[in-house]
Design a protein around this motif. Structure first.
Motif, short mmCIF file in Angstrom:
data_model
loop_
_atom_site.label_atom_id
_atom_site.label_comp_id
_atom_site.label_asym_id
_atom_site.label_seq_id
_atom_site.Cartn_x
_atom_site.Cartn_y
_atom_site.Cartn_z
N ARG A 217 42.05 33.10 7.34
CA ARG A 217 41.36 34.03 6.45
C ARG A 217 40.24 33.33 5.71
NH1 ARG A 217 46.52 35.99 3.14
NH2 ARG A 217 46.70 33.74 3.08
N THR A 218 39.26 34.10 5.30
CA THR A 218 38.18 33.56 4.50
C THR A 218 38.68 33.36 3.07
OG1 THR A 218 37.37 35.73 3.83
CG2 THR A 218 36.48 34.81 5.89
N THR B 271 37.59 34.70 0.39
CA THR B 271 37.70 36.01 -0.27
C THR B 271 38.97 36.72 0.15
OG1 THR B 271 35.29 36.18 -0.29
CG2 THR B 271 36.52 38.21 -0.63
N GLU B 272 39.29 36.68 1.42
CA GLU B 272 40.51 37.30 1.91
C GLU B 272 41.75 36.65 1.30
OE1 GLU B 272 39.07 38.78 6.35
OE2 GLU B 272 39.84 36.74 6.07
N ALA C 94 41.90 35.09 -1.61
CA ALA C 94 41.95 35.47 -3.03
C ALA C 94 42.49 36.88 -3.19
CB ALA C 94 40.57 35.35 -3.66
N ASN C 95 42.04 37.79 -2.34
CA ASN C 95 42.53 39.17 -2.40
C ASN C 95 44.02 39.24 -2.07
OD1 ASN C 95 40.03 40.15 -3.13
ND2 ASN C 95 39.44 40.67 -1.04
#
Length: 85
Positions: free
Chosen positions: A40-41, A43-44, A46-47
């Motif tokens: 995952r990136t 951002t992914e 963190a979400n």
């Protein structure tokens, strides 16, 4: 997350500890993904962490209650280790 969910997690954890059922797997713990499988990136990730926060809190409540249940079981049966000294 509601207060009822927290109470349920605590009650389940204490009962599992008192009955000496295995502490793993914690039914409230979020699914673990090994780092080498995590594509995952940032951002992914963190979400996902934000979404898993309530589950992590409930898992902590369950684990603390499980430890309290284990301690209560040991106290009632006087299963303490002898002191050395």
């Amino acid at each position: 997350m509601t207060a009822e969910q927290v109470r349920a997690a605590r009650a389940e954890g204490y009962a599992a500890g008192y009955a000496l059922t295995p502490s793993r797997p914690n039914p409230y713990a979020p699914r673990h993904l090994p780092i080498w499988h995590d594509r995952r990136t940032a951002t992914e990730k963190a979400n996902a962490e934000k979404a898993e926060q309530p589950a992590r809190i409930l898992a902590g409540v369950w684990l603390r209650a499980h430890s309290e249940g284990l301690a209560a079981h040991a106290r009632e049966r006087e299963l303490t280790l002898p002191s050395v000294g």
